[in-house]
Design a protein around this motif. Structure first.
Motif, PDB file in Angstrom:
ATOM      1  N   GLY A 111      49.270  23.228  75.847  1.00 31.03           N
ATOM      2  CA  GLY A 111      50.331  24.710  75.648  1.00 31.03           C
ATOM      3  C   GLY A 111      50.199  26.360  74.861  1.00 31.03           C
ATOM      4  O   GLY A 111      50.488  27.044  75.001  1.00 31.03           O
ATOM      5  N   LEU A 112      48.789  25.834  75.499  1.00 28.79           N
ATOM      6  CA  LEU A 112      48.242  27.989  76.164  1.00 28.79           C
ATOM      7  C   LEU A 112      48.705  28.460  76.800  1.00 28.79           C
ATOM      8  O   LEU A 112      48.199  29.710  77.184  1.00 28.79           O
ATOM      9  N   GLY A 113      48.898  27.520  78.295  1.00 28.39           N
ATOM     10  CA  GLY A 113      48.221  28.095  79.496  1.00 28.39           C
ATOM     11  C   GLY A 113      49.145  29.377  79.337  1.00 28.39           C
ATOM     12  O   GLY A 113      49.053  30.797  79.748  1.00 28.39           O
ATOM     13  N   LEU A 114      50.282  29.798  78.620  1.00 28.78           N
ATOM     14  CA  LEU A 114      51.304  31.147  79.204  1.00 28.78           C
ATOM     15  C   LEU A 114      51.145  31.697  78.515  1.00 28.78           C
ATOM     16  O   LEU A 114      51.322  32.842  78.504  1.00 28.78           O
ATOM     17  N   TYR A 115      50.779  31.949  76.933  1.00 27.05           N
ATOM     18  CA  TYR A 115      50.208  32.420  75.778  1.00 27.05           C
ATOM     19  C   TYR A 115      49.129  33.171  76.409  1.00 27.05           C
ATOM     20  O   TYR A 115      49.667  34.390  76.222  1.00 27.05           O
ATOM     21  N   ILE A 116      48.695  32.238  77.024  1.00 27.68           N
ATOM     22  CA  ILE A 116      46.752  33.024  77.641  1.00 27.68           C
ATOM     23  C   ILE A 116      47.418  34.289  78.201  1.00 27.68           C
ATOM     24  O   ILE A 116      47.061  35.724  78.161  1.00 27.68           O
ATOM     25  N   VAL A 117      48.462  33.999  79.537  1.00 28.11           N
ATOM     26  CA  VAL A 117      49.111  34.762  80.652  1.00 28.11           C
ATOM     27  C   VAL A 117      49.365  35.713  79.560  1.00 28.11           C
ATOM     28  O   VAL A 117      48.770  36.835  80.631  1.00 28.11           O
ATOM     29  N   ARG A 118      50.438  35.614  78.770  1.00 26.45           N
ATOM     30  CA  ARG A 118      50.982  36.986  78.641  1.00 26.45           C
ATOM     31  C   ARG A 118      49.669  37.808  78.366  1.00 26.45           C
ATOM     32  O   ARG A 118      50.485  39.092  77.703  1.00 26.45           O
ATOM     33  N   ALA A 119      48.960  37.544  77.142  1.00 26.91           N
ATOM     34  CA  ALA A 119      47.878  37.819  76.463  1.00 26.91           C
ATOM     35  C   ALA A 119      47.406  39.035  77.178  1.00 26.91           C
ATOM     36  O   ALA A 119      46.610  39.427  76.860  1.00 26.91           O
ATOM     37  N   LEU A 120      46.579  37.952  78.018  1.00 27.82           N
ATOM     38  CA  LEU A 120      45.720  39.102  79.297  1.00 27.82           C
ATOM     39  C   LEU A 120      46.800  40.339  79.698  1.00 27.82           C
ATOM     40  O   LEU A 120      45.812  41.405  80.079  1.00 27.82           O
ATOM     41  N   ALA A 121      47.534  39.786  80.093  1.00 29.87           N
ATOM     42  CA  ALA A 121      48.222  40.599  81.495  1.00 29.87           C
ATOM     43  C   ALA A 121      48.708  41.711  80.144  1.00 29.87           C
ATOM     44  O   ALA A 121      48.410  43.176  80.136  1.00 29.87           O
ATOM     45  N   GLU A 122      48.983  41.725  79.033  1.00 25.49           N
ATOM     46  CA  GLU A 122      49.212  43.007  77.969  1.00 25.49           C
ATOM     47  C   GLU A 122      47.982  43.587  77.253  1.00 25.49           C
ATOM     48  O   GLU A 122      47.987  44.543  77.270  1.00 25.49           O
ATOM     49  N   ALA A 123      47.641  43.028  77.342  1.00 29.73           N
ATOM     50  CA  ALA A 123      45.635  43.750  77.009  1.00 29.73           C
ATOM     51  C   ALA A 123      45.022  44.358  78.893  1.00 29.73           C
ATOM     52  O   ALA A 123      44.174  45.531  78.135  1.00 29.73           O
ATOM     53  N   HIS A 124      46.156  44.032  79.379  1.00 25.78           N
ATOM     54  CA  HIS A 124      45.355  44.973  80.224  1.00 25.78           C
ATOM     55  C   HIS A 124      46.500  46.296  80.861  1.00 25.78           C
ATOM     56  O   HIS A 124      46.548  46.946  81.203  1.00 25.78           O
ATOM     57  N   GLY A 125      47.114  46.141  79.788  1.00 27.07           N
ATOM     58  CA  GLY A 125      48.182  47.547  79.774  1.00 27.07           C
ATOM     59  C   GLY A 125      49.418  46.571  80.855  1.00 27.07           C
ATOM     60  O   GLY A 125      50.277  47.777  80.852  1.00 27.07           O
ATOM     61  N   GLY A 126      49.441  45.727  80.897  1.00 25.95           N
ATOM     62  CA  GLY A 126      50.981  45.036  81.672  1.00 25.95           C
ATOM     63  C   GLY A 126      51.102  44.232  80.730  1.00 25.95           C
ATOM     64  O   GLY A 126      51.817  44.475  79.249  1.00 25.95           O
ATOM     65  N   GLU A 127      52.421  43.361  81.349  1.00 25.19           N
ATOM     66  CA  GLU A 127      53.271  42.437  81.396  1.00 25.19           C
ATOM     67  C   GLU A 127      52.913  40.664  81.766  1.00 25.19           C
ATOM     68  O   GLU A 127      53.556  41.133  82.584  1.00 25.19           O
ATOM     69  N   ALA A 128      53.705  40.242  80.898  1.00 22.73           N
ATOM     70  CA  ALA A 128      54.141  38.872  82.046  1.00 22.73           C
ATOM     71  C   ALA A 128      55.676  38.342  81.417  1.00 22.73           C
ATOM     72  O   ALA A 128      56.300  38.886  80.084  1.00 22.73           O
ATOM     73  N   SER A 129      56.610  37.753  82.239  1.00 25.33           N
ATOM     74  CA  SER A 129      57.819  37.398  82.258  1.00 25.33           C
ATOM     75  C   SER A 129      58.333  36.298  83.334  1.00 25.33           C
ATOM     76  O   SER A 129      57.322  36.230  84.210  1.00 25.33           O
ATOM     77  N   TYR A 130      59.067  35.407  83.178  1.00 27.91           N
ATOM     78  CA  TYR A 130      59.940  34.764  83.927  1.00 27.91           C
ATOM     79  C   TYR A 130      61.153  35.426  83.599  1.00 27.91           C
ATOM     80  O   TYR A 130      61.711  35.379  83.490  1.00 27.91           O
ATOM     81  N   GLN A 131      61.577  35.553  85.729  1.00 29.45           N
ATOM     82  CA  GLN A 131      62.427  35.421  86.378  1.00 29.45           C
ATOM     83  C   GLN A 131      63.475  34.393  86.689  1.00 29.45           C
ATOM     84  O   GLN A 131      63.332  34.182  87.325  1.00 29.45           O
TER      85      GLN A 131
END
Length: 643
Positions: A607-627
């Motif tokens: 249950g960590l995969g998508l949590y990690i995606v968002r955390a890494l994206a935000e750490a790069h100054g970006g974001e992760a989302s579901y459309q």
């Protein structure tokens, strides 16, 4: 005499390959079919009516528990052996009640598994609960009678497994999560008996591990009732319970215990997880602090924070003190002679609540409440109010003494404490689930790697070239699975600690995404994964973390969606949008809101995969989302200037 027939049903192809090959090499059982889920199991039983069936407990679609009665209906003479990565005796008992002939853990050495199956498949083995020991309910594969896996005195893997150094290091590191935790932890049977305990809990209880194994946790409590009630609630499908209790031999010692259930695929409890802390000193400190706060509050509030004044029998202000002026903002000239209704909000005045208070005080002698009150400037405060009827020597009512204290800050502190307690409860439940899921996710691949390595070492010359190649490929895929799990755990831990240590650099996006897609195609040769990247895109990103983000999304699509899976990248202003889309039905509406939360979704994996995606994206100054509109997961990362 021909060898007894057997069907192997397991959702992991590597497990089926390993078991089939070992059975063929033994020459003592004939494999007549294999399947990947409970639906296959029923059809294979009906078609072959085998003497034996090795049936995995946890499988997608229809699991082994649901399939077992249907298998026995289709082929009543088949002896079904349940095969599981869980090491809980309660599950074994449950499968036997459903009609299984035996229960075998996946940690059992493969050659012992063959011996066990042969023994069960013989007429003499039909009435033996455990063909290797003759003891009902005893499990093999390095499992001790306390229900834990490993040697009883060390907790190490069974020596027959002979893990290679790298695999042993992975296994040891995850075992240390349990054994070296700074909180007391234990696993328990469904009856609440301890079957494994970590060092911290042994130290808290002042006993040794052997003495605790088999002990009912309720017997350790000064009052067993709440513990038994919590356990029963878990058995009935209730949520994790947190309770505090004293110890049977030291009632003054206070333990804070969290009890939670690890569930099977049908949400039925397999075993219980205990987390315990000694809060004796904490409670003593809280009591002392509370007493100190009481004395301090009495001292300060008596001088500054009490409004003490008199009302006449009709509720008009008859006297006024300095504390009342500071609290309510009125001077004596402003308020004396006016009705005390002025201190109440308009809605309470409309309800004639002030008059209701006086009526109760007149009838019962005293009235007390907490509620909102209004100052002269219109601001509100939370007040603790006491109204006392005052009578003269003849018992005639002459008025009311009214004491008002500002409790706004105390109310705020209570609300904060309630919020903190709720966060603590949620955190304890998350950690319990995390440890249980991680242990389950590790057990099967580690067992497969160990058994495959052992089979290659002992039977290398007996295997065909194709079998050796299949074994090598299976070990590679299993190692990739362990690597991804370890990467997710380490990344989540560093994200929580804000210590990801990124090293961003300009990266040609097409080259990076091509490597991820190539790896996904190798891991899932039957699935179609396509790539479409706009020319010339360059992003500012850490190469390893970029690959981890996209790999997690592709793995998520392959696991939970349907092929083909499309990976695309387009310029989006100062950002680059990387989208992963599959051909499935999309994410259900009731799940979307928690998709990127820690442990937000746990249908297979940590249950960590998508949590990690968002955390890494935000750490790069970006974001992760579901459309929702195109059912795709999107990562937006900063675009390299000039690219």
């Amino acid at each position: 005499m021909p060898a007894p027939t057997i069907v192997v049903v397991d959702d992991a192809p590597e497990v089926r390959l390993l078991v089939k090959t070992q059975l063929r090499l033994s020459g003592r059982l004939e494999v007549v079919g294999e399947g990947a889920d409970g639906y296959d199991a029923v059809e294979l039983a009906r078609a072959h009516r085998p003497a034996l069936m090795l049936l995995d407990v946890s499988m997608p679609g229809r699991d082994g528990l649901a399939a077992l009665p249907l298998v026995l209906d289709a082929s009543p003479t088949t002896r079904v052996v349940m095969f599981s990565g869980f090491d809980q005796a309660g599950l074994a008992d449950h499968t036997r009640r459903l009609g299984a002939s035996a229960f075998v853990e996946k940690s059992l050495p493969i050659e012992q598994l063959v011996d066990r199956l042969v023994a069960i498949g013989t007429p003499a083995g039909a009435d033996v609960s455990d063909a290797a020991t003759g003891e009902p309910g005893h499990h093999l594969g390095g499992r001790t009678e306390d229900g834990a896996t490993g040697n009883r005195d060390t907790g190490r893997p069974h020596p027959d497994l002979e893990l290679d150094p790298v695999l042993a290091e992975h296994l040891e590191r995850f075992r240390e999560i349990f054994d070296d935790a700074a909180i007391g932890m234990a696993t328990m049977t469904l009856d609440g008996r301890i079957v494994r305990v970590n060092r911290h809990l042994v130290g808290l209880l002042g006993d040794d591990a052997d003495a605790l194994i088999g002990t009912a946790y309720a017997d350790l409590a000064a009052d067993p009732g709440p513990v038994l009630e919590a356990l029963q609630n878990l058995r009935d499908g209730g949520s994790a319970a947190q309770l505090e209790h004293g110890l049977a031999d030291e009632p003054a010692r206070r333990f804070n215990a969290t009890l939670s259930a690890v569930l099977d695929a049908q949400d039925r409890p397999l075993y219980f997880l205990l987390q315990a802390q000694d809060v004796t000193e904490q409670r003593a400190a809280e009591a002392e602090l509370h007493e100190t706060e009481q004395r301090f509050r009495l001292l300060v509030e008596a001088v500054q924070d009490y409004a003490i004044f008199m009302l006449d029998p009709e509720g008009h202000v008859a006297s006024w003190n300095a504390g009342a002026q500071r609290l309510k903002g009125y001077s004596a000239e402003d308020i004396v002679g006016r009705s005390f209704r002025a201190f109440y909000p308009p809605d309470k005045q409309a309800e004639r609540h002030p008059e209701h208070e006086l009526a109760i005080a007149r009838r019962e002698g005293r009235y007390e409440e907490e509620g909102w009150r209004v100052r002269k400037d219109g601001s509100r405060f939370w007040a603790h109010v006491t109204i006392t009827a005052v009578h003269d020597a003849d018992g005639v009512l002459v008025g009311f003494a009214k004491v008002t204290r500002d409790s706004t800050e105390r109310r705020r502190i209570l609300e904060l404490q309630q919020q903190a307690n709720e966060r603590l409860r949620r955190s304890a439940a998350e950690q319990a689930e995390f440890l249980a899921v991680t242990a389950h996710e590790l057990r099967s691949p580690i067992g497969v790697l160990a058994a495959t390595a052992e089979t290659l070492a002992r039977h290398h010359d007996d295997l065909t070239a194709q079998e050796r190649g299949d074994f090598a490929e299976g070990m590679r895929r299993t190692a990739d699975q362990l690597r991804r799990l370890l990467d997710d755990l380490l990344t989540a831990s560093r994200a929580d600690a804000r210590s990801l240590g990124l090293a961003p650099q300009p990266l040609p996006l097409a080259e990076q995404l091509r490597a991820v897609v190539t790896s996904a195609r190798g891991s899932h040769p039957q699935a179609e994964v396509v790539l479409d990247v706009e020319d010339g895109l360059v992003v500012q990103a850490d190469p390893g973390r970029l690959a981890q983000m996209v790999d997690n999304l592709v793995a998520n699509a392959l696991t939970h969606g349907l092929p083909p899976v499309a990976v695309s990248a387009r310029a989006d202003g100062d950002f680059v949008a990387i989208a992963v889309h599959d051909s499935g039905s999309g994410v259900p509406a009731d799940v979307r809101g928690r998709l990127f939360e820690r442990f937000g979704t746990t249908t297979g994996g940590t249950g960590l995969g998508l949590y990690i995606v968002r955390a890494l994206a935000e750490a790069h100054g970006g974001e992760a989302s579901y459309q929702v509109e195109d059912q795709s997961f999107v990562i937006r990362l900063p675009r390299e200037r000039g690219a």
